[in-house]
Design an enzyme around this catalytic site. Structure first.
Site, PDB file in Angstrom:
ATOM      1  N   ARG A  33      -6.015  -7.512  -0.873  1.00 46.70           N
ATOM      2  CA  ARG A  33      -6.329  -7.288  -2.300  1.00 46.70           C
ATOM      3  C   ARG A  33      -6.859  -8.574  -2.933  1.00 46.70           C
ATOM      4  O   ARG A  33      -7.757  -8.538  -3.771  1.00 46.70           O
ATOM      5  CB  ARG A  33      -5.097  -6.738  -3.040  1.00 46.70           C
ATOM      6  CG  ARG A  33      -4.806  -5.339  -2.533  1.00 46.70           C
ATOM      7  CD  ARG A  33      -3.681  -4.607  -3.246  1.00 46.70           C
ATOM      8  NE  ARG A  33      -3.443  -3.366  -2.504  1.00 46.70           N
ATOM      9  CZ  ARG A  33      -2.350  -2.648  -2.531  1.00 46.70           C
ATOM     10  NH1 ARG A  33      -1.352  -3.025  -3.314  1.00 46.70           N
ATOM     11  NH2 ARG A  33      -2.233  -1.545  -1.822  1.00 46.70           N
ATOM     12  N   GLU A 177      10.783   6.800   0.589  1.00 47.91           N
ATOM     13  CA  GLU A 177       9.366   6.998   0.235  1.00 47.91           C
ATOM     14  C   GLU A 177       8.572   7.669   1.360  1.00 47.91           C
ATOM     15  O   GLU A 177       8.059   6.993   2.249  1.00 47.91           O
ATOM     16  CB  GLU A 177       8.720   5.647  -0.115  1.00 47.91           C
ATOM     17  CG  GLU A 177       7.247   5.792  -0.512  1.00 47.91           C
ATOM     18  CD  GLU A 177       6.568   4.467  -0.886  1.00 47.91           C
ATOM     19  OE1 GLU A 177       7.165   3.389  -0.654  1.00 47.91           O
ATOM     20  OE2 GLU A 177       5.444   4.521  -1.387  1.00 47.91           O
ATOM     21  N   LYS A 219      11.007   8.612  -3.679  1.00 48.80           N
ATOM     22  CA  LYS A 219       9.719   8.066  -4.144  1.00 48.80           C
ATOM     23  C   LYS A 219       8.584   8.832  -3.460  1.00 48.80           C
ATOM     24  O   LYS A 219       8.114   8.436  -2.394  1.00 48.80           O
ATOM     25  CB  LYS A 219       9.657   6.569  -3.822  1.00 48.80           C
ATOM     26  CG  LYS A 219       8.317   5.917  -4.167  1.00 48.80           C
ATOM     27  CD  LYS A 219       8.420   4.406  -4.155  1.00 48.80           C
ATOM     28  CE  LYS A 219       7.059   3.776  -4.329  1.00 48.80           C
ATOM     29  NZ  LYS A 219       7.119   2.343  -4.652  1.00 48.80           N
ATOM     30  N   SER A 286       1.989   5.442  -6.877  1.00 47.73           N
ATOM     31  CA  SER A 286       0.702   5.786  -7.504  1.00 47.73           C
ATOM     32  C   SER A 286      -0.367   6.110  -6.462  1.00 47.73           C
ATOM     33  O   SER A 286      -1.295   6.875  -6.772  1.00 47.73           O
ATOM     34  CB  SER A 286       0.239   4.693  -8.469  1.00 47.73           C
ATOM     35  OG  SER A 286       0.091   3.445  -7.840  1.00 47.73           O
ATOM     36  N   GLY A 287      -0.304   5.517  -5.298  1.00 46.19           N
ATOM     37  CA  GLY A 287      -1.122   5.941  -4.171  1.00 46.19           C
ATOM     38  C   GLY A 287      -2.617   5.697  -4.264  1.00 46.19           C
ATOM     39  O   GLY A 287      -3.374   6.222  -3.455  1.00 46.19           O
ATOM     40  N   GLY A 288      -3.063   4.918  -5.264  1.00 42.64           N
ATOM     41  CA  GLY A 288      -4.499   4.651  -5.375  1.00 42.64           C
ATOM     42  C   GLY A 288      -5.151   5.400  -6.525  1.00 42.64           C
ATOM     43  O   GLY A 288      -6.365   5.301  -6.721  1.00 42.64           O
ATOM     44  N   ARG A 319       0.029  -0.461  -7.490  1.00 41.02           N
ATOM     45  CA  ARG A 319      -1.342  -0.641  -8.004  1.00 41.02           C
ATOM     46  C   ARG A 319      -1.508  -0.162  -9.437  1.00 41.02           C
ATOM     47  O   ARG A 319      -2.215  -0.787 -10.226  1.00 41.02           O
ATOM     48  CB  ARG A 319      -2.338   0.070  -7.082  1.00 41.02           C
ATOM     49  CG  ARG A 319      -2.625  -0.702  -5.813  1.00 41.02           C
ATOM     50  CD  ARG A 319      -3.258   0.165  -4.760  1.00 41.02           C
ATOM     51  NE  ARG A 319      -2.324   1.126  -4.197  1.00 41.02           N
ATOM     52  CZ  ARG A 319      -2.627   2.007  -3.244  1.00 41.02           C
ATOM     53  NH1 ARG A 319      -3.866   2.050  -2.771  1.00 41.02           N
ATOM     54  NH2 ARG A 319      -1.715   2.825  -2.770  1.00 41.02           N
TER      55      ARG A 319
HETATM   56  P1  13P Z   1       1.248   2.299  -5.036  1.00 42.20           P
HETATM   57  O1  13P Z   1       1.829   2.649  -6.369  1.00 42.20           O
HETATM   58  O2  13P Z   1       0.145   1.272  -5.123  1.00 42.20           O
HETATM   59  O3  13P Z   1       0.909   3.480  -4.207  1.00 42.20           O
HETATM   60  O4  13P Z   1       2.385   1.543  -4.237  1.00 42.20           O
HETATM   61  C1  13P Z   1       3.651   2.060  -4.237  1.00 42.20           C
HETATM   62  C2  13P Z   1       4.379   1.500  -3.087  1.00 42.20           C
HETATM   63  O5  13P Z   1       5.415   0.920  -3.245  1.00 42.20           O
HETATM   64  C3  13P Z   1       3.846   1.719  -1.743  1.00 42.20           C
HETATM   65  O6  13P Z   1       4.852   1.546  -0.798  1.00 42.20           O
END
Ligand code: 13P
Length: 365
Positions: A33, A177, A219, A286-288, A319
Site C-alpha cells: 500500500r 473473520e 467479522k 470492508s473488503g475493498g 481500508r
Molecule cells: P478491510 O476492511 O480493508 O477489508 O480489512 C479488514 C481486515 O482486518 C482484513 O483482515
C-alpha cells in the site's frame, strides 16, 4: 479464564456504538500500500504511519479497539511512548492479528488455508501478558466456478474454530473473520449463498470446538455483487432526502447499481439465517469497498433492522477507515494533521452508521 471477562470484553468492544479499527496489515501488505503512493517501504515509515493513527486526536470517541500487528504492538512513538500506552490513554483496547497468513491449500488450485496454529497457545499467552485483550484470524474464500470447495471451507472453518478456542483459553476475545472475497463476476445472490454456506460451516466448527459464543465477535464480509459483475458499477447517488449518499465504488460508468438497501437486506438476511443470537456482535470487514459505501451500507443495515436484531452490527474496517488518511499522508510529516483528521472523520462516520445516523451531509461538512 473466566467466561464473564470474555463476555465483558466482547461487549466493551461494541459499547457506545463504537467499533474496531484494523491496523494489522502484515509488513508485505503495508509495504504494498505504501509503494502505490510512493511512500518508502521501511520499518521507520511503518512506525511513523502507525504513530499517526494511534495519536490521532479524538480517535477514541469512535473506536473501542485497535487490531495491531506483531511489529506494531511492540513499537513506540518517536518520543518514546509505547503505542500500547497511547491507546490505553485514548480508551482503546489493543487487539492482535495472530494468524500467519493464507497459504495455498494443497490439492485445491486457486484456494487458500490460513496457517498459524502451531505454537499459537504460547504466542497468545505472550500477547495477553503484553496487554492484548482480543485477537484476529482471517480466512479467505474465493467465489468461482465450483468454488469455494468443500475441502477449503472445512479446512478454514476448522482452523478458525481451533484459533477461537485457544484465544478464549488465554483470555482473549477471538474476532473470527471468514472473508468471502469480492473478486469475481458473481451476483449478489451468489455471494449470499456462499456467505451463508461459509458461516454455517464456521459456526458448526465453533460449536464442535466448544467456543463460547457470548465471548467472541464475528467479522464477516457484507453480501455484495462481485467486483466485475455488472451490478457492481459505480453508484453515484442512493437514497432520498436526509438518507441520500454520494458514493463511489469503481471508476466505471454506472450501469445497474447494486442499491445500498439491497446490499443491507441481503447481508442481514444471510446473517439472520446463520449467526446464533448468543453472539454479541458482528463487526464487518470492508473488503475493498470505498470508504463512503462501507459507511452507507452499514448505516442502511442499522436503519432498516437494528431494533429487531439479536446482535450489534458494528465495523472492523481497515481500508474503509485508513485509506483516505494514507492518501493524504503520503509519508510526509507536514501532512500528519490533515491525515489524522481524515482518519477520525471516517471513524466518526462509521459510529454514526452504527446509530443509523450517517448522512451525505457528514461527507461535505
Ligand atoms: P478491510 O476492511 O480493508 O477489508 O480489512 C479488514 C481486515 O482486518 C482484513 O483482515
Amino acid at each position: 479464564m473466566s467466561a464473564q471477562s470474555l463476555m465483558d470484553t466482547a461487549r466493551t468492544l461494541v459499547a457506545n456504538d463504537k467499533g474496531l479499527l484494523a491496523m494489522d496489515e502484515s509488513n508485505p501488505t503495508c509495504d504494498q500500500r505504501f509503494a502505490k503512493l510512493g511512500i518508502p517501504q521501511t520499518l521507520e515509515a511503518r512506525r511513523a504511519y502507525r504513530e499517526l493513527i494511534v495519536t490521532a486526536p479524538g480517535l477514541g470517541e469512535s473506536i473501542s479497539g485497535a487490531i495491531l500487528y506483531d511489529e506494531t504492538i511492540r513499537q513506540q512513538t518517536r518520543s518514546g511512548t509505547p503505542f500500547l500506552e497511547i491507546l490505553a490513554g485514548a480508551g482503546i483496547l489493543p487487539g492482535i492479528k495472530v494468524d500467519a497468513g493464507a497459504k495455498a491449500l494443497a490439492g485445491h488450485p486457486g484456494e487458500k488455508v490460513t496457517e498459524g496454529l502451531d505454537g499459537l497457545r504460547d504466542r497468545l499467552r505472550d500477547y495477553y501478558q503484553m496487554g492484548a485483550r482480543f485477537a484476529k484470524w482471517r480466512a479467505v474464500l474465493v467465489i468461482g466456478d465450483q468454488l469455494p470447495s468443500r475441502g477449503c471451507l472445512a479446512a478454514n472453518a476448522h482452523a478458525l474454530a481451533r484459533y477461537a478456542a485457544l484465544c478464549q483459553e488465554a483470555g482473549l476475545v477471538p474476532v473470527v473473520e471468514p472473508e468471502v472475497l469480492m473478486e469475481g463476476d458473481h451476483d449478489l445472490e451468489r455471494c449470499g449463498q456462499v456467505t451463508e454456506e461459509v458461516l454455517r460451516a464456521v459456526f458448526h466448527q465453533l460449536h464442535l470446538q466448544r467456543v463460547l459464543l457470548e465471548g467472541m465477535i464475528l467479522k464477516p464480509n457484507m453480501v455484495l455483487p462481485g467486483l466485475t459483475s455488472p451490478s457492481a458499477q459505480e453508484v453515484r447517488e442512493v437514497g432520498t432526502g436526509e438518507q441520500q449518499f454520494q458514493v463511489r465504488l469503481t471508476d466505471r460508468p454506472p450501469d445497474e447499481p447494486a442499491a445500498v438497501d439491497e446490499v443491507a437486506d441481503a447481508t442481514v438476511n444471510c446473517l439472520l439465517r446463520t449467526v446464533p443470537a448468543a453472539v454479541p456482535a458482528i463487526a464487518f470487514l470492508s473488503g475493498g469497498q470505498s470508504a463512503e459505501l462501507a459507511s452507507a451500507r452499514l448505516n442502511a443495515m442499522n436503519v432498516r433492522f437494528k431494533s429487531r436484531l439479536p446482535w450489534a452490527l458494528a465495523f472492523s474496517f481497515a481500508r474503509a477507515i485508513q485509506q483516505p488518511a494514507l492518501e493524504i499522508w503520503r509519508g510526509l510529516a507536514a501532512n500528519v494533521p490533515a491525515a489524522q483528521q481524515a482518519l477520525v472523520h471516517r471513524a466518526r462516520c462509521n459510529r454514526a452508521a452504527r446509530q443509523g445516523q450517517y448522512t451525505a451531509i457528514m461527507e461535505t461538512d
